[in-house]
Scaffold this motif. Structure first.
Motif, PDB file in Angstrom:
ATOM      1  N   VAL A  69       5.795   7.698   5.988  1.00  0.00           N
ATOM      2  CA  VAL A  69       5.752   6.382   5.348  1.00  0.00           C
ATOM      3  C   VAL A  69       6.828   5.499   5.989  1.00  0.00           C
ATOM      4  N   ASP A 109      -3.505  10.543   0.467  1.00  0.00           N
ATOM      5  CA  ASP A 109      -2.287  10.554   1.270  1.00  0.00           C
ATOM      6  C   ASP A 109      -2.397  11.511   2.445  1.00  0.00           C
ATOM      7  N   TRP A 165      -3.795   6.015  -1.565  1.00  0.00           N
ATOM      8  CA  TRP A 165      -3.370   4.686  -1.148  1.00  0.00           C
ATOM      9  C   TRP A 165      -4.556   3.744  -1.306  1.00  0.00           C
ATOM     10  N   THR A 204       3.279  -1.288   3.944  1.00  0.00           N
ATOM     11  CA  THR A 204       3.506  -0.543   2.713  1.00  0.00           C
ATOM     12  C   THR A 204       4.787  -0.963   2.004  1.00  0.00           C
ATOM     13  N   ARG A 257      -2.726   9.877   5.755  1.00  0.00           N
ATOM     14  CA  ARG A 257      -1.624   9.109   6.323  1.00  0.00           C
ATOM     15  C   ARG A 257      -1.205   9.762   7.627  1.00  0.00           C
ATOM     16  N   ARG A 259       0.648   2.498  -2.843  1.00  0.00           N
ATOM     17  CA  ARG A 259       0.570   3.888  -3.309  1.00  0.00           C
ATOM     18  C   ARG A 259       0.046   3.925  -4.745  1.00  0.00           C
TER      19      ARG A 259
END
Length: 417
Positions: A250, A243, A171, A195, A246, A166
């Protein structure tokens, strides 16, 4: 659903296909094809130059766009995504009518886009992601590949080491993927990255949609033994994405991966257009005279029985879907059955053709079968190896004890590699 509604739909679909301009295949019985007519392609993985494969894929994308714009490209999807909200049997009915026409064959990248990644985004994406991706993917205007496997994490996908770190609202992704089908033609990739290396391996992953033309993405084709370059290595060197790309929460990349793989096993259970079909096998048997050989006739019978059982299994699975039952671990059974059918065809073809399988005499429909025989074993690995499928069946269907996994609760960074 009424029978009359399905009959009316088939008539409308047939009329539309007739008017579409697609060449009609020679009229034959469902269980036979005309020897020497049409394409002799029975390849599992394409053996084409880059330019030829691109032209083929462009043609398939155009056909998908044509179907989508006419209301036939996403029949079971809701209207908000360009679909018609119809039951799966309408999809089957259209596919049956479509098989009467030459529409360019198939390509794994388009199948992955339509049947794996678009449904994953529908289930797990944000509303903004659904609006951004689903219609472009379903219409064939954009294509997406899977960035899952890695050199040191093939069947054990949870062992992957590609990192996503991050950086504010972005990212930064660094790592390597391998065996990525169609990466050289894709606009997007569904990527699983680590991650949180301090978390156990199944818990520290996150999924992303990565543009394949982003700075830092390098694609290197891999030559396979059948001759083509369907697979690729993909290197990611400091690839920066927002992000907003994504997919899922997460740390929930494993959930995203399992969702996509579940669709993959379900798609494999009903795949068509990959490798030689039973109809092509029957035509070859008749041409070679294998139908009069008592030993080869028995082998051919095995192929026919396996094909019929596959049709019955597909019908059962469709009924289960209609009633809202998830495919679950039965997808692993279907995938293994499908691969077994492909390998049974290989065994029969090799015996029926003999030297003509490996020497190109120029005779139509003979040497071409080498593409099936060389490609079929690859599906013992693709979509999860046979060993993984057996584990799933044993644990989730038969209730057998799980294999010992000493690293399940160990932080990923502490696992010996």
């Amino acid at each position: 659903m009424s029978t009359s509604a399905l009959t009316k739909f088939r008539e409308q679909a047939r009329a539309w296909l007739e008017a579409s301009g697609a060449p009609r295949r020679p009229d034959t019985e469902d269980s036979a094809i005309a020897w020497g007519a049409g394409s002799e392609d029975v390849s599992v993985f394409h053996n084409l130059s880059f330019d030829d494969e691109r032209r083929m894929l462009d043609g398939l994308r155009q056909w998908q766009r044509t179907k989508f714009d006419a209301g036939y490209g996403a029949l079971t999807w809701p209207e908000e995504y360009g679909g018609r909200g119809l039951a799966p049997e309408f999809d089957d009915a259209f596919a049956a009518e479509e098989r009467r026409f030459e529409v360019g064959g198939s390509h794994e990248l388009l199948s992955v886009t339509l049947h794996l990644i678009a449904p994953t985004i529908r289930l797990l994406g944000t509303e903004e992601q659904r609006r951004r991706f689903i219609v472009p993917l379903l219409s064939g205007r954009e294509l997406a590949c899977q960035l899952f496997s890695e050199p040191s994490a093939g069947s054990d996908l949870a062992a992957l080491g590609t990192r996503a770190v991050r950086d504010g609202d972005d990212w930064i992704i660094t790592g390597q993927k391998v065996w990525t089908s169609g990466a050289q033609f894709a606009q997007w990739g569904e990527l699983i990255a680590r991650t949180d290396p301090a978390a156990p391996k199944h818990q520290g992953m996150t999924a992303f949609m990565v543009p394949m033309d982003a700075p830092g993405v390098e694609i290197r084709p891999l030559r396979q033994m059948s001759g083509g370059t369907s697979f690729n290595e993909v290197f990611l060197d400091g690839v920066r994405i927002p992000d907003s790309q994504r997919l899922g929460a997460v740390g929930e990349g494993w959930k995203v991966a399992l969702t996509t793989l579940g669709f993959e096993r379900g798609a494999s259970s009903s795949s068509s257009g990959v490798g030689g079909s039973m109809q092509q096998t029957l035509a070859l048997a008749s041409f070679t005279g294998a139908v009069t050989d008592p030993v080869l006739r028995r082998s051919l019978a095995d192929v026919i029985v396996a094909h019929k059982l596959g049709e019955i299994a597909h019908a059962r699975d469709e009924r289960a879907r209609e009633s809202g039952e998830p495919l679950g671990a039965i997808g692993s059974v279907r995938k293994m059955q499908w691969v077994a059918r492909m390998l049974a065809i290989s065994e029969f073809v090799a015996a029926a053709l003999g030297p003509r399988l490996v020497v190109d005499s120029g005779q139509w429909g003979t040497y071409a079968w080498g593409q099936h025989v060389l490609g079929a074993p690859g599906y013992r690995i693709a979509g999860g190896s046979d060993e993984i499928q057996r584990n799933i069946i044993a644990e989730r269907m038969l209730g057998l004890s799980a294999e010992p996994r000493g690293d399940r609760s160990v932080p990923w960074r502490d696992i010996r590699r």
